[in-house]
Design a protein around this motif. Sequence first.
Motif, mmCIF file in Angstrom:
data_model
loop_
_atom_site.group_PDB
_atom_site.id
_atom_site.type_symbol
_atom_site.label_atom_id
_atom_site.label_comp_id
_atom_site.label_asym_id
_atom_site.label_seq_id
_atom_site.Cartn_x
_atom_site.Cartn_y
_atom_site.Cartn_z
ATOM 1 N N LYS A 134 0.845 -1.203 0.000
ATOM 2 C CA LYS A 134 0.000 0.000 0.000
ATOM 3 C C LYS A 134 0.878 1.249 0.000
ATOM 4 C CE LYS A 134 -3.763 -2.258 2.423
ATOM 5 N NZ LYS A 134 -4.569 -2.311 3.639
ATOM 6 N N LEU A 135 2.165 1.072 0.220
ATOM 7 C CA LEU A 135 3.113 2.186 0.280
ATOM 8 C C LEU A 135 3.626 2.516 -1.127
ATOM 9 C CD1 LEU A 135 5.170 1.071 3.420
ATOM 10 C CD2 LEU A 135 3.249 2.682 3.312
ATOM 11 N N ASN A 136 2.706 2.862 -1.999
ATOM 12 C CA ASN A 136 3.071 3.156 -3.378
ATOM 13 C C ASN A 136 3.055 4.667 -3.629
ATOM 14 O OD1 ASN A 136 0.343 3.822 -3.613
ATOM 15 N ND2 ASN A 136 -0.188 1.785 -4.354
ATOM 16 N N ASN A 137 3.327 5.053 -4.865
ATOM 17 C CA ASN A 137 3.346 6.485 -5.203
ATOM 18 C C ASN A 137 2.036 7.157 -4.834
ATOM 19 O OD1 ASN A 137 5.920 6.461 -6.249
ATOM 20 N ND2 ASN A 137 5.248 6.175 -8.347
ATOM 21 N N GLY A 138 0.929 6.517 -5.148
ATOM 22 C CA GLY A 138 -0.385 7.103 -4.859
ATOM 23 C C GLY A 138 -0.569 7.407 -3.379
ATOM 24 N N PHE A 139 -0.149 6.481 -2.531
ATOM 25 C CA PHE A 139 -0.264 6.672 -1.084
ATOM 26 C C PHE A 139 0.513 7.905 -0.648
ATOM 27 C CE2 PHE A 139 1.682 6.024 3.120
ATOM 28 C CZ PHE A 139 0.550 5.881 3.918
ATOM 29 N N PHE A 140 1.796 7.967 -1.038
ATOM 30 C CA PHE A 140 2.636 9.081 -0.598
ATOM 31 C C PHE A 140 2.227 10.403 -1.242
ATOM 32 C CE2 PHE A 140 5.507 5.484 0.427
ATOM 33 C CZ PHE A 140 5.589 5.712 1.786
ATOM 34 N N GLU A 141 1.833 10.380 -2.496
ATOM 35 C CA GLU A 141 1.412 11.617 -3.153
ATOM 36 C C GLU A 141 0.157 12.194 -2.494
ATOM 37 O OE1 GLU A 141 3.108 11.342 -7.676
ATOM 38 O OE2 GLU A 141 1.212 10.334 -7.279
ATOM 39 N N LYS A 142 -0.766 11.323 -2.150
ATOM 40 C CA LYS A 142 -2.003 11.779 -1.502
ATOM 41 C C LYS A 142 -1.714 12.343 -0.114
ATOM 42 C CE LYS A 142 -6.531 10.181 -0.014
ATOM 43 N NZ LYS A 142 -7.437 9.032 0.124
ATOM 44 N N LYS A 143 -0.926 11.626 0.650
ATOM 45 C CA LYS A 143 -0.660 12.035 2.031
ATOM 46 C C LYS A 143 0.267 13.250 2.135
ATOM 47 C CE LYS A 143 -2.954 8.654 4.003
ATOM 48 N NZ LYS A 143 -4.133 8.872 4.831
ATOM 49 N N LEU A 144 1.267 13.314 1.247
ATOM 50 C CA LEU A 144 2.250 14.392 1.329
ATOM 51 C C LEU A 144 1.933 15.558 0.390
ATOM 52 C CD1 LEU A 144 5.532 12.259 1.495
ATOM 53 C CD2 LEU A 144 4.252 13.283 3.403
ATOM 54 N N ARG A 145 0.992 15.327 -0.510
ATOM 55 C CA ARG A 145 0.619 16.333 -1.524
ATOM 56 C C ARG A 145 1.820 16.789 -2.333
ATOM 57 N NH1 ARG A 145 -3.925 19.794 1.759
ATOM 58 N NH2 ARG A 145 -5.275 18.023 2.162
ATOM 59 N N LEU A 146 2.606 15.808 -2.756
ATOM 60 C CA LEU A 146 3.783 16.021 -3.600
ATOM 61 C C LEU A 146 3.803 14.982 -4.701
ATOM 62 C CD1 LEU A 146 6.602 16.500 -0.932
ATOM 63 C CD2 LEU A 146 5.573 18.265 -2.342
ATOM 64 N N THR A 147 4.529 15.244 -5.764
ATOM 65 C CA THR A 147 4.715 14.260 -6.823
ATOM 66 C C THR A 147 5.863 13.337 -6.436
ATOM 67 O OG1 THR A 147 3.916 15.828 -8.457
ATOM 68 C CG2 THR A 147 5.190 13.983 -9.280
ATOM 69 N N ALA A 148 5.694 12.048 -6.757
ATOM 70 C CA ALA A 148 6.686 11.044 -6.392
ATOM 71 C C ALA A 148 6.858 10.036 -7.521
ATOM 72 C CB ALA A 148 6.236 10.309 -5.121
ATOM 73 N N THR A 149 8.018 9.435 -7.564
ATOM 74 C CA THR A 149 8.246 8.295 -8.444
ATOM 75 C C THR A 149 9.166 7.327 -7.710
ATOM 76 O OG1 THR A 149 8.773 7.593 -10.706
ATOM 77 C CG2 THR A 149 10.228 9.261 -9.724
ATOM 78 N N THR A 150 8.929 6.051 -7.912
ATOM 79 C CA THR A 150 9.644 5.022 -7.152
ATOM 80 C C THR A 150 10.476 4.152 -8.083
ATOM 81 O OG1 THR A 150 7.911 4.994 -5.480
ATOM 82 C CG2 THR A 150 9.355 3.059 -5.578
ATOM 83 N N ARG A 151 11.660 3.771 -7.599
ATOM 84 C CA ARG A 151 12.528 2.861 -8.328
ATOM 85 C C ARG A 151 12.990 1.760 -7.385
ATOM 86 N NH1 ARG A 151 10.578 5.884 -11.496
ATOM 87 N NH2 ARG A 151 11.533 6.737 -13.384
ATOM 88 N N ASN A 152 13.232 0.576 -7.968
ATOM 89 C CA ASN A 152 13.756 -0.515 -7.147
ATOM 90 C C ASN A 152 15.236 -0.276 -6.870
ATOM 91 O OD1 ASN A 152 15.374 -1.720 -9.263
ATOM 92 N ND2 ASN A 152 13.511 -2.614 -10.089
ATOM 93 N N TRP A 153 15.750 -0.989 -5.900
ATOM 94 C CA TRP A 153 17.112 -0.759 -5.435
ATOM 95 C C TRP A 153 18.135 -1.018 -6.537
ATOM 96 C CZ3 TRP A 153 18.894 2.202 -2.022
ATOM 97 C CH2 TRP A 153 20.187 2.063 -1.522
ATOM 98 N N ARG A 154 17.892 -2.011 -7.355
ATOM 99 C CA ARG A 154 18.825 -2.310 -8.447
ATOM 100 C C ARG A 154 18.932 -1.121 -9.397
ATOM 101 N NH1 ARG A 154 18.917 -7.438 -12.625
ATOM 102 N NH2 ARG A 154 20.711 -6.684 -13.785
ATOM 103 N N THR A 155 17.805 -0.521 -9.737
ATOM 104 C CA THR A 155 17.830 0.639 -10.623
ATOM 105 C C THR A 155 18.573 1.801 -9.984
ATOM 106 O OG1 THR A 155 15.797 -0.014 -11.762
ATOM 107 C CG2 THR A 155 16.379 2.321 -11.844
ATOM 108 N N VAL A 156 18.313 2.055 -8.715
ATOM 109 C CA VAL A 156 18.965 3.165 -8.012
ATOM 110 C C VAL A 156 20.483 2.973 -7.999
ATOM 111 C CG1 VAL A 156 19.202 4.333 -5.783
ATOM 112 C CG2 VAL A 156 16.937 3.689 -6.618
ATOM 113 N N THR A 157 20.939 1.790 -7.653
ATOM 114 C CA THR A 157 22.386 1.557 -7.579
ATOM 115 C C THR A 157 23.013 1.541 -8.976
ATOM 116 O OG1 THR A 157 22.060 -0.852 -7.448
ATOM 117 C CG2 THR A 157 22.286 0.362 -5.364
ATOM 118 N N THR A 158 22.297 1.053 -9.965
ATOM 119 C CA THR A 158 22.807 1.068 -11.340
ATOM 120 C C THR A 158 22.949 2.493 -11.844
ATOM 121 O OG1 THR A 158 21.885 -1.112 -11.832
ATOM 122 C CG2 THR A 158 22.394 0.311 -13.713
ATOM 123 N N MET A 159 21.961 3.341 -11.558
ATOM 124 C CA MET A 159 22.035 4.738 -11.992
ATOM 125 C C MET A 159 23.216 5.450 -11.333
ATOM 126 S SD MET A 159 19.727 4.777 -14.187
ATOM 127 C CE MET A 159 19.888 6.485 -14.650
#
Length: 192
Positions: A148-173
């Motif tokens: 339930k801790l997806n972009n929609g959850f955080f965007e609604k609660k924090l009123r900010l835009t968000a995007t999520t990446r998996n750990w492999r993508t983050v470390t590769t970048m």
Amino acid sequence: MSTIYIAFIKGINVGGHRSVSQGDLRQVFEAVGACDVATYIQSGNLVLRSTMPDAASVAAAAEAQMASQLGVQTAVIVRRADELADTIAENPFLGKGEPSQLHVTFLTTLPDPGRVAGLDSTTSGVDEFVVIGRTIYLHCPGGYGRTKLNNGFFEKKLRLTATTRNWRTVTTMSAMAVELTTVARSDPGHRV
């Protein structure tokens, strides 16, 4: 002088929606003055060099160019290479579970502290999160697709835009950014 940036584009090439080729993404960033643009997988991840003064300028220029060149209205969240390295080093869930259970949600700006304090972690079951600055660290033992801790959850609660990446993508970048930094240092004539 140029800076190495990492760009995460929200919501493209997911579930067959907002399809944008990697070549088109490179052209968008090149059109706003970036060079050495490299992409990673189809979900909107790029490493680039730019003389723009800050990450917010890169994001705004890329968003405007995507809209005019490709007709795609979406958020682009940008971090400097050193910021992404710090994001990796600060992950409170390192060593807890498998790397495949780790994800990072990138926010456009700093969230309001009151909204962060109001986040209810008890609704997420076994999944956990920690907010540090403009970053949300996730540990999802059941997988990100089920949390339930997806972009929609955080965007609604924090009123900010968000995007999520998996750990492999983050470390590769981050590794791609280090490689680009190494190239730039070894070839002083290599400039934007």
